[in-house]
Design a protein around this motif. Structure first.
Motif, PDB file in Angstrom:
ATOM      1  N   THR A  76       0.873  -1.189   0.000  1.00 36.75           N
ATOM      2  CA  THR A  76       0.000   0.000   0.000  1.00 36.75           C
ATOM      3  C   THR A  76       0.907   1.236   0.000  1.00 36.75           C
ATOM      4  O   THR A  76       2.125   1.110   0.214  1.00 36.75           O
ATOM      5  N   PRO A  77       0.354   2.423  -0.187  1.00 35.46           N
ATOM      6  CA  PRO A  77       1.225   3.616  -0.119  1.00 35.46           C
ATOM      7  C   PRO A  77       1.906   3.772   1.233  1.00 35.46           C
ATOM      8  O   PRO A  77       2.955   4.410   1.357  1.00 35.46           O
ATOM      9  N   LEU A  78       1.339   3.149   2.289  1.00 32.21           N
ATOM     10  CA  LEU A  78       1.876   3.355   3.642  1.00 32.21           C
ATOM     11  C   LEU A  78       2.523   2.123   4.257  1.00 32.21           C
ATOM     12  O   LEU A  78       2.949   2.148   5.399  1.00 32.21           O
ATOM     13  N   GLY A  79       2.501   1.013   3.539  1.00 29.23           N
ATOM     14  CA  GLY A  79       3.068  -0.191   4.140  1.00 29.23           C
ATOM     15  C   GLY A  79       2.708  -1.427   3.354  1.00 29.23           C
ATOM     16  O   GLY A  79       2.612  -1.401   2.125  1.00 29.23           O
ATOM     17  N   GLU A  80       2.467  -2.508   4.103  1.00 27.45           N
ATOM     18  CA  GLU A  80       2.178  -3.783   3.456  1.00 27.45           C
ATOM     19  C   GLU A  80       0.993  -4.429   4.158  1.00 27.45           C
ATOM     20  O   GLU A  80       0.862  -4.343   5.377  1.00 27.45           O
ATOM     21  N   SER A  81       0.105  -5.036   3.380  1.00 26.76           N
ATOM     22  CA  SER A  81      -1.053  -5.733   3.957  1.00 26.76           C
ATOM     23  C   SER A  81      -1.058  -7.176   3.476  1.00 26.76           C
ATOM     24  O   SER A  81      -0.842  -7.426   2.284  1.00 26.76           O
ATOM     25  N   ARG A  82      -1.294  -8.106   4.395  1.00 31.44           N
ATOM     26  CA  ARG A  82      -1.504  -9.502   3.987  1.00 31.44           C
ATOM     27  C   ARG A  82      -2.969  -9.593   3.582  1.00 31.44           C
ATOM     28  O   ARG A  82      -3.864  -9.381   4.386  1.00 31.44           O
ATOM     29  N   SER A  83      -3.243  -9.884   2.328  1.00 32.84           N
ATOM     30  CA  SER A  83      -4.627  -9.829   1.816  1.00 32.84           C
ATOM     31  C   SER A  83      -4.965 -11.104   1.075  1.00 32.84           C
ATOM     32  O   SER A  83      -4.100 -11.749   0.480  1.00 32.84           O
ATOM     33  N   LEU A  84      -6.280 -11.435   1.073  1.00 27.43           N
ATOM     34  CA  LEU A  84      -6.733 -12.628   0.373  1.00 27.43           C
ATOM     35  C   LEU A  84      -7.030 -12.313  -1.094  1.00 27.43           C
ATOM     36  O   LEU A  84      -7.680 -11.309  -1.404  1.00 27.43           O
ATOM     37  N   HIS A  85      -6.533 -13.189  -1.964  1.00 25.25           N
ATOM     38  CA  HIS A  85      -6.828 -13.095  -3.397  1.00 25.25           C
ATOM     39  C   HIS A  85      -7.506 -14.387  -3.823  1.00 25.25           C
ATOM     40  O   HIS A  85      -7.140 -15.460  -3.331  1.00 25.25           O
ATOM     41  N   LEU A  86      -8.435 -14.301  -4.780  1.00 24.28           N
ATOM     42  CA  LEU A  86      -9.049 -15.520  -5.308  1.00 24.28           C
ATOM     43  C   LEU A  86      -7.949 -16.434  -5.844  1.00 24.28           C
ATOM     44  O   LEU A  86      -7.070 -15.969  -6.588  1.00 24.28           O
ATOM     45  N   HIS A  87      -8.039 -17.714  -5.500  1.00 21.94           N
ATOM     46  CA  HIS A  87      -7.035 -18.678  -5.972  1.00 21.94           C
ATOM     47  C   HIS A  87      -7.142 -18.824  -7.494  1.00 21.94           C
ATOM     48  O   HIS A  87      -6.156 -18.759  -8.211  1.00 21.94           O
ATOM     49  N   ASP A  88      -8.356 -19.077  -7.963  1.00 21.34           N
ATOM     50  CA  ASP A  88      -8.562 -19.031  -9.413  1.00 21.34           C
ATOM     51  C   ASP A  88     -10.000 -18.587  -9.674  1.00 21.34           C
ATOM     52  O   ASP A  88     -10.896 -18.829  -8.865  1.00 21.34           O
ATOM     53  N   PHE A  89     -10.184 -17.877 -10.774  1.00 22.81           N
ATOM     54  CA  PHE A  89     -11.515 -17.366 -11.090  1.00 22.81           C
ATOM     55  C   PHE A  89     -12.374 -18.502 -11.637  1.00 22.81           C
ATOM     56  O   PHE A  89     -11.910 -19.300 -12.457  1.00 22.81           O
ATOM     57  N   PRO A  90     -13.637 -18.592 -11.168  1.00 22.14           N
ATOM     58  CA  PRO A  90     -14.501 -19.671 -11.653  1.00 22.14           C
ATOM     59  C   PRO A  90     -14.847 -19.489 -13.120  1.00 22.14           C
ATOM     60  O   PRO A  90     -14.827 -18.369 -13.639  1.00 22.14           O
ATOM     61  N   VAL A  91     -15.165 -20.597 -13.784  1.00 19.77           N
ATOM     62  CA  VAL A  91     -15.708 -20.511 -15.141  1.00 19.77           C
ATOM     63  C   VAL A  91     -17.199 -20.192 -15.007  1.00 19.77           C
ATOM     64  O   VAL A  91     -17.917 -20.847 -14.245  1.00 19.77           O
ATOM     65  N   LEU A  92     -17.648 -19.162 -15.716  1.00 25.28           N
ATOM     66  CA  LEU A  92     -19.062 -18.754 -15.661  1.00 25.28           C
ATOM     67  C   LEU A  92     -19.761 -19.234 -16.916  1.00 25.28           C
ATOM     68  O   LEU A  92     -19.382 -18.844 -18.023  1.00 25.28           O
ATOM     69  N   ALA A  93     -20.774 -20.076 -16.736  1.00 27.00           N
ATOM     70  CA  ALA A  93     -21.490 -20.608 -17.903  1.00 27.00           C
ATOM     71  C   ALA A  93     -22.941 -20.167 -17.853  1.00 27.00           C
ATOM     72  O   ALA A  93     -23.544 -20.102 -16.775  1.00 27.00           O
TER      73      ALA A  93
END
Ligand SMILES: O=P(O)(O)OC[C@H]1O[C@H](OP(=O)(O)OP(=O)(O)O)[C@H](O)[C@@H]1O
Ligand SMILES: O=c1cc[nH]c(=O)[nH]1
Length: 230
Positions: A76-93
């Motif tokens: 971040t502009p002020l430091g570091e954040s441990r954040s969750l990211h999607l492992h993989d995006f689902p397939v949308l049908a």
């Protein structure tokens, strides 16, 4: 290595616990659904499509609690954040036509997802609902999370046949099916035929009528979105 954070699997759960009814509790989703059903509000097709999209967004958010995440450092502009990211995006049908606005709602949240499209229609002049699946385009489904979305789950035949046709593109590791309005018959058909899926619906209505339309339902979702067909 980044740790994978996954919800506990519910694929072994009883069928009824794999059906989530989003409007069972008060939320703004109920308001959007009420507008979709209302014959006066339905005159405005832009609003109709937008409400399908908004319910798609709400359901995408709800389903996102069942997906896997990776914790990573974000600067971040002020430091570091441990954040969750999607492992993989689902397939949308989705199923043409009525599925398109609902699908767009999912895509607004799962913005890096690949999409799959199916053309399925009811064969006219048969006493029982018979569905023909024609066009199908999909990425590989092997080991992916698949979210199959269609606003109306009436007899359930469109969704079941679509899913079966899609399996030639691979075997997903997790399957979610999302609909706006379902009939009790449709829910029973889908949970019986696709036991590996978790089902998400805004509401389960009273019954199907003699034309296999959902009552009270909302009418014909494809026509209300895009105009009547010949
Ligand atoms: O559960 P089922 O009995 O199979 O019916 C559900 C199907 O009906 C609707 O599509 P529709 O046939 O109205 O087509 P359209 O979107 O092209 O208008 C809906 O989007 C589903 O695909
Ligand atoms: O109630 C229904 C059933 C099938 N398709 C619709 O659009 N509505």
């Amino acid at each position: 290595m980044d740790a994978l954070i996954s919800p506990s699997a519910d694929s072994a759960a009883a069928p009824e616990s794999r059906v989530h009814v989003v409007c069972a509790e008060p939320s703004v989703a109920n308001h959007f659904l009420a507008e979709l059903r209302d014959v006066e509000v339905q005159r405005d097709s832009l609003r109709f499509r937008r409400n399908l999209q908004r319910l798609g967004e709400i359901m995408a958010y709800r389903i996102s609690s069942q997906l896997s995440y990776v914790e990573k450092a974000v600067k971040t502009p002020l430091g570091e954040s441990r954040s969750l990211h999607l492992h993989d995006f689902p397939v949308l049908a989705t199923v043409l036509r009525a599925g398109l606005p609902f699908h767009q709602g999912f895509l607004n949240y799962f913005d890096q997802s690949p999409s799959a499209f199916v053309a399925a229609y009811r064969i006219e002049g048969t006493s029982q609902v018979q569905v023909q699946v024609d066009y199908l385009s999909a990425p590989s489904l092997d080991e992916r999370v698949l979210i199959l979305v269609d606003p109306m789950l009436a007899s359930g035949k469109s969704l079941v046949q679509t899913y079966r046709a899609m399996l030639r593109f691979g075997t997903p590791r997790q399957v979610h099916i999302a609909a706006v309005i379902a009939s009790p018959e449709g829910v029973a058909h889908v949970t019986r035929e696709i036991p590996e899926a978790t089902l998400w619906v805004a509401a389960i209505d009273e019954k199907l009528n003699e034309h296999a339309y959902i009552v009270p339902g909302l009418g014909d979702a494809g026509d209300l979105s895009y105009g009547s067909k010949l």
